[in-house]
Design an enzyme around this catalytic site. Structure first.
Site, PDB file in Angstrom:
ATOM      1  N   ASP A  33       0.851  -1.195   0.000  1.00 17.71           N
ATOM      2  CA  ASP A  33       0.000   0.000   0.000  1.00 17.71           C
ATOM      3  C   ASP A  33       0.888   1.247   0.000  1.00 17.71           C
ATOM      4  OD1 ASP A  33      -3.235   0.540   1.112  1.00 17.71           O
ATOM      5  OD2 ASP A  33      -1.799   2.200   1.031  1.00 17.71           O
ATOM      6  N   ASP A 126     -19.592  -1.608  -9.476  1.00 18.41           N
ATOM      7  CA  ASP A 126     -20.778  -1.540 -10.341  1.00 18.41           C
ATOM      8  C   ASP A 126     -20.812  -0.254 -11.176  1.00 18.41           C
ATOM      9  OD1 ASP A 126     -21.395   0.287  -8.323  1.00 18.41           O
ATOM     10  OD2 ASP A 126     -23.336  -0.596  -7.823  1.00 18.41           O
ATOM     11  N   GLU A 127     -19.964   0.726 -10.818  1.00 15.46           N
ATOM     12  CA  GLU A 127     -19.991   1.995 -11.563  1.00 15.46           C
ATOM     13  C   GLU A 127     -19.557   1.832 -13.009  1.00 15.46           C
ATOM     14  OE1 GLU A 127     -18.697   5.571  -9.704  1.00 15.46           O
ATOM     15  OE2 GLU A 127     -19.313   4.890  -7.726  1.00 15.46           O
ATOM     16  N   TYR A 150     -13.353   8.453 -12.537  1.00 17.41           N
ATOM     17  CA  TYR A 150     -13.152   7.279 -11.676  1.00 17.41           C
ATOM     18  C   TYR A 150     -13.662   6.014 -12.359  1.00 17.41           C
ATOM     19  CZ  TYR A 150     -14.249   3.744  -8.154  1.00 17.41           C
ATOM     20  OH  TYR A 150     -14.378   2.543  -7.482  1.00 17.41           O
ATOM     21  N   LYS A 154     -11.646   2.580 -13.731  1.00 14.71           N
ATOM     22  CA  LYS A 154     -11.904   1.218 -13.244  1.00 14.71           C
ATOM     23  C   LYS A 154     -12.289   0.305 -14.418  1.00 14.71           C
ATOM     24  CE  LYS A 154     -11.983  -0.127  -9.509  1.00 14.71           C
ATOM     25  NZ  LYS A 154     -10.895  -0.721  -8.662  1.00 14.71           N
ATOM     26  N   ARG A 214     -28.489   4.445  -4.534  1.00 14.78           N
ATOM     27  CA  ARG A 214     -27.331   3.556  -4.454  1.00 14.78           C
ATOM     28  C   ARG A 214     -27.793   2.263  -3.797  1.00 14.78           C
ATOM     29  NH1 ARG A 214     -26.059   6.721  -7.632  1.00 14.78           N
ATOM     30  NH2 ARG A 214     -24.157   7.940  -7.825  1.00 14.78           N
ATOM     31  N   PRO A 274     -21.239  16.900 -11.035  1.00 17.31           N
ATOM     32  CA  PRO A 274     -21.284  16.843 -12.507  1.00 17.31           C
ATOM     33  C   PRO A 274     -21.344  15.385 -12.980  1.00 17.31           C
ATOM     34  CG  PRO A 274     -19.495  18.266 -11.757  1.00 17.31           C
ATOM     35  CD  PRO A 274     -20.019  17.559 -10.543  1.00 17.31           C
ATOM     36  N   HIS A 276     -23.534  13.172 -12.447  1.00 16.57           N
ATOM     37  CA  HIS A 276     -24.009  12.321 -11.340  1.00 16.57           C
ATOM     38  C   HIS A 276     -24.870  11.147 -11.822  1.00 16.57           C
ATOM     39  CE1 HIS A 276     -25.675  12.615  -6.937  1.00 16.57           C
ATOM     40  NE2 HIS A 276     -25.127  11.450  -7.205  1.00 16.57           N
TER      41      HIS A 276
HETATM   42  P1  NAD Z   1      -9.928   3.498  -0.197  1.00 21.86           P
HETATM   43  O1  NAD Z   1      -9.736   4.770  -0.952  1.00 21.86           O
HETATM   44  O2  NAD Z   1     -10.469   3.515   1.173  1.00 21.86           O
HETATM   45  O3  NAD Z   1      -8.526   2.712  -0.134  1.00 21.86           O
HETATM   46  C1  NAD Z   1      -7.645   2.626  -1.224  1.00 21.86           C
HETATM   47  C2  NAD Z   1      -6.287   2.121  -0.715  1.00 21.86           C
HETATM   48  O4  NAD Z   1      -5.411   1.989  -1.846  1.00 21.86           O
HETATM   49  C3  NAD Z   1      -5.599   3.075   0.263  1.00 21.86           C
HETATM   50  O5  NAD Z   1      -5.060   2.360   1.350  1.00 21.86           O
HETATM   51  C4  NAD Z   1      -4.483   3.704  -0.570  1.00 21.86           C
HETATM   52  O6  NAD Z   1      -3.354   4.085   0.196  1.00 21.86           O
HETATM   53  C5  NAD Z   1      -4.157   2.572  -1.526  1.00 21.86           C
HETATM   54  N1  NAD Z   1      -3.535   3.059  -2.777  1.00 21.86           N
HETATM   55  C6  NAD Z   1      -3.971   4.080  -3.572  1.00 21.86           C
HETATM   56  N2  NAD Z   1      -3.128   4.247  -4.596  1.00 21.86           N
HETATM   57  C7  NAD Z   1      -2.153   3.299  -4.469  1.00 21.86           C
HETATM   58  C8  NAD Z   1      -1.022   2.952  -5.235  1.00 21.86           C
HETATM   59  N3  NAD Z   1      -0.700   3.633  -6.351  1.00 21.86           N
HETATM   60  N4  NAD Z   1      -0.250   1.918  -4.835  1.00 21.86           N
HETATM   61  C9  NAD Z   1      -0.551   1.235  -3.699  1.00 21.86           C
HETATM   62  N5  NAD Z   1      -1.614   1.531  -2.922  1.00 21.86           N
HETATM   63  C10 NAD Z   1      -2.417   2.541  -3.309  1.00 21.86           C
HETATM   64  O7  NAD Z   1     -10.820   2.587  -1.166  1.00 21.86           O
HETATM   65  P2  NAD Z   1     -11.900   1.472  -0.801  1.00 21.86           P
HETATM   66  O8  NAD Z   1     -13.221   2.114  -0.652  1.00 21.86           O
HETATM   67  O9  NAD Z   1     -11.366   0.592   0.266  1.00 21.86           O
HETATM   68  O10 NAD Z   1     -11.935   0.667  -2.180  1.00 21.86           O
HETATM   69  C11 NAD Z   1     -11.078  -0.451  -2.407  1.00 21.86           C
HETATM   70  C12 NAD Z   1     -11.346  -1.009  -3.798  1.00 21.86           C
HETATM   71  O11 NAD Z   1     -12.708  -1.393  -3.901  1.00 21.86           O
HETATM   72  C13 NAD Z   1     -11.105  -0.020  -4.922  1.00 21.86           C
HETATM   73  O12 NAD Z   1     -10.511  -0.702  -6.001  1.00 21.86           O
HETATM   74  C14 NAD Z   1     -12.497   0.478  -5.301  1.00 21.86           C
HETATM   75  O13 NAD Z   1     -12.554   0.863  -6.654  1.00 21.86           O
HETATM   76  C15 NAD Z   1     -13.317  -0.778  -5.038  1.00 21.86           C
HETATM   77  N6  NAD Z   1     -14.738  -0.582  -4.688  1.00 21.86           N
HETATM   78  C16 NAD Z   1     -15.097   0.274  -3.684  1.00 21.86           C
HETATM   79  C17 NAD Z   1     -16.449   0.406  -3.330  1.00 21.86           C
HETATM   80  C18 NAD Z   1     -16.897   1.311  -2.208  1.00 21.86           C
HETATM   81  O14 NAD Z   1     -18.107   1.457  -1.984  1.00 21.86           O
HETATM   82  N7  NAD Z   1     -16.008   1.930  -1.450  1.00 21.86           N
HETATM   83  C19 NAD Z   1     -17.416  -0.325  -4.024  1.00 21.86           C
HETATM   84  C20 NAD Z   1     -17.005  -1.182  -5.043  1.00 21.86           C
HETATM   85  C21 NAD Z   1     -15.673  -1.308  -5.362  1.00 21.86           C
HETATM   86  O1  TDX Z   2     -21.394  14.961   0.194  1.00 22.58           O
HETATM   87  C1  TDX Z   2     -21.984  14.124  -0.512  1.00 22.58           C
HETATM   88  N1  TDX Z   2     -23.274  14.357  -0.868  1.00 22.58           N
HETATM   89  C2  TDX Z   2     -23.989  13.516  -1.667  1.00 22.58           C
HETATM   90  O2  TDX Z   2     -25.162  13.778  -1.970  1.00 22.58           O
HETATM   91  C3  TDX Z   2     -21.351  12.908  -0.979  1.00 22.58           C
HETATM   92  C4  TDX Z   2     -19.927  12.592  -0.615  1.00 22.58           C
HETATM   93  C5  TDX Z   2     -22.092  12.060  -1.779  1.00 22.58           C
HETATM   94  N2  TDX Z   2     -23.373  12.363  -2.137  1.00 22.58           N
HETATM   95  C6  TDX Z   2     -24.116  11.418  -3.004  1.00 22.58           C
HETATM   96  C7  TDX Z   2     -23.427  11.087  -4.307  1.00 22.58           C
HETATM   97  C8  TDX Z   2     -23.877   9.665  -4.576  1.00 22.58           C
HETATM   98  O3  TDX Z   2     -25.138   9.681  -5.244  1.00 22.58           O
HETATM   99  O4  TDX Z   2     -24.207  10.176  -2.293  1.00 22.58           O
HETATM  100  C9  TDX Z   2     -24.067   9.059  -3.181  1.00 22.58           C
HETATM  101  C10 TDX Z   2     -22.891   8.213  -2.724  1.00 22.58           C
HETATM  102  O5  TDX Z   2     -21.703   8.967  -2.948  1.00 22.58           O
HETATM  103  P1  TDX Z   2     -20.242   8.391  -2.639  1.00 22.58           P
HETATM  104  O6  TDX Z   2     -20.183   7.947  -1.218  1.00 22.58           O
HETATM  105  O7  TDX Z   2     -19.254   9.390  -3.123  1.00 22.58           O
HETATM  106  O8  TDX Z   2     -20.228   7.053  -3.518  1.00 22.58           O
HETATM  107  P2  TDX Z   2     -20.401   6.782  -5.091  1.00 22.58           P
HETATM  108  O9  TDX Z   2     -20.112   7.974  -5.888  1.00 22.58           O
HETATM  109  O10 TDX Z   2     -21.734   6.108  -5.272  1.00 22.58           O
HETATM  110  O11 TDX Z   2     -19.203   5.699  -5.317  1.00 22.58           O
HETATM  111  C11 TDX Z   2     -18.985   4.665  -4.346  1.00 22.58           C
HETATM  112  O12 TDX Z   2     -19.505   3.440  -4.758  1.00 22.58           O
HETATM  113  C12 TDX Z   2     -18.858   2.760  -5.780  1.00 22.58           C
HETATM  114  C13 TDX Z   2     -17.495   4.499  -4.016  1.00 22.58           C
HETATM  115  O13 TDX Z   2     -16.944   5.739  -3.622  1.00 22.58           O
HETATM  116  C14 TDX Z   2     -16.740   3.922  -5.160  1.00 22.58           C
HETATM  117  O14 TDX Z   2     -15.383   3.684  -4.813  1.00 22.58           O
HETATM  118  C15 TDX Z   2     -17.376   2.628  -5.549  1.00 22.58           C
HETATM  119  O15 TDX Z   2     -16.750   2.109  -6.699  1.00 22.58           O
END
Ligand code: NAD
Ligand code: TDX
Length: 336
Positions: A33, A126-127, A150, A154, A214, A274, A276
């Protein structure tokens, strides 16, 4: 079984490592990481000092380092969580998203090919399927349609993973999960942001009309699915992961306010994100019928657990929001 887990100091990756190592001692996890703003070693306290765990600080785009790790630690399995993960940040600046999510995945794939790894699991989202109207669900055959920097980064990674399977026979699998929530989620994401702002008496910024949908899943359910796909998923396949819990953003925010005993006048509708995406909803029939996975956490209970966790771990998020995160918050939401 030597597994390289990347991005294991982030939200989902750290929950994954803590979960796996609490149950199994037949695996050795090497956690690579970079410790970006989202990476936090505090998340990994439960596994610190375990003999089958090693942290390596480094960047997945660093070819030499990645090669060295594969060779030195005889890596045979890869689970790639590492990514830039926040849509709003990708809108503010996209370059790092393509660098980490696309180039970084390429570096891992090339090393996997050189060292004949036995499984490469790409953690996707799923995005990559774009946005739904008021009906329908994303299946694994829904065409890739991306709307944010983003999601396009992906999707590019996913297509590359599939190309490495088809061209070189690399044993890859891809998981595409819906929105996660749970302990250790970075405060920029909707649910922790709203919990923390409510606790701090700050306004709750809802983008647009708040009616975007979502599909929410508890992080442990996601990680159990990743574990199962890692073990039993068929090479070359994609598996959707979701818990069929669609919620409008405004419903989530009202639920949090209600649980914390606060009133709705804290809500503020702000300028829409933007591009969205309107609605995400996952069909997870394939992983359920083929691999026997199903979600086990009930939404209300798991949301309660999550809110309780943020209440009990103020030190964790206070350290984050008092640091560099303040600058991002000001750019994204203004100085209020
Ligand atoms: P996060 O942002 O919390 O964590 C990302 C981690 O990756 C961090 O620890 C960061 O330091 C590390 N990282 C970033 N760039 C790096 C690099 N160049 N080399 C090594 N490490 C690096 O993200 P998360 O929410 O835990 O998401 C993890 C994975 O799951 C991602 O691939 C994301 O696309 C996917 N995902 C997230 C969600 C969600 O709802 N959060 C949903 C579906 C898929
Ligand atoms: O301040 C906010 N106000 C708001 O209305 C934020 C941060 C989000 N939102 C809305 C935007 C989205 O419709 O809430 C919803 C969820 O937003 P996020 O938490 O930013 O998630 P989303 O954009 O749906 O993406 C997330 O799910 C898929 C994760 O961040 C991604 O990493 C994952 O791939």
């Amino acid at each position: 079984m030597n597994i390289l887990v990347t991005g294991g100091a982030g939200f989902i990756g750290s929950n994954f490592i803590n979960h796996i190592l609490s149950e199994r001692d037949d695996v050795f996890i090497f956690n690579l990481d970079k410790l970006t703003y989202a990476g936090n070693l505090e998340n990994l306290k439960p596994v610190e000092g375990k003999k089958n765990y090693q942290f390596i600080r480094g960047d997945i785009t660093n070819n030499e380092l990645v090669d060295y790790i594969f060779k030195k630690y005889s890596i045979k399995y890869v689970i790639n969580f590492a990514a830039e993960s926040h849509v709003d940040r990708s809108i503010l600046g996209s370059e790092i998203f393509y660098r980490t999510n696309v180039i970084g995945t390429n570096v891992l794939l090339e090393a996997s090919r050189r060292y004949n790894i036995e499984k490469f699991l790409q953690v996707s989202t799923d995005e990559v399927y774009g946005s739904l109207g008021s009906t329908g669900l994303f299946t694994e055959t829904t065409p890739i349609t991306t709307n944010s920097p983003y999601s396009s980064s992906k999707a590019a990674a996913d297509l590359m993973v599939q190309a490495f399977h088809h061209t070189y026979g690399l044993p890859t699998v891809i998981t595409r999960c819906s929105n996660n929530y749970g302990p250790l989620q970075f405060p920029e994401k909707l649910i922790p942001l709203m919990i923390i702002n409510t606790l701090n008496g700050k306004r709750l910024p809802i983008y647009g009309d708040g009616l975007n949908v979502r599909d929410w899943i508890y992080v442990i359910d996601h990680n159990k699915a990743v574990e199962l796909v890692f073990e039993k998923g068929r090479a070359g396949e994609v598996y959707n992961i979701g818990a069929s819990r669609e919620m409008k953003n405004i419903e989530i925010v009202k639920l949090i306010l209600n649980k914390l005993g606060k009133t709705e006048d804290m809500i503020e509708y702000v300028k829409d994100r933007p591009g969205h995406d309107r609605r995400y909803a996952i069909d997870s029939t394939k992983i359920q019928t083929e691999l026997g996975w199903k979600p086990t956490f009930e939404f209300e209970q798991a949301m309660d657990n999550t809110i309780e966790w943020y209440l009990a771990n103020k030190d964790w998020w206070q350290r984050i929001i008092s640091g560099e995160y303040q600058n991002y918050y000001e750019v994204q939401y203004g100085n209020r």
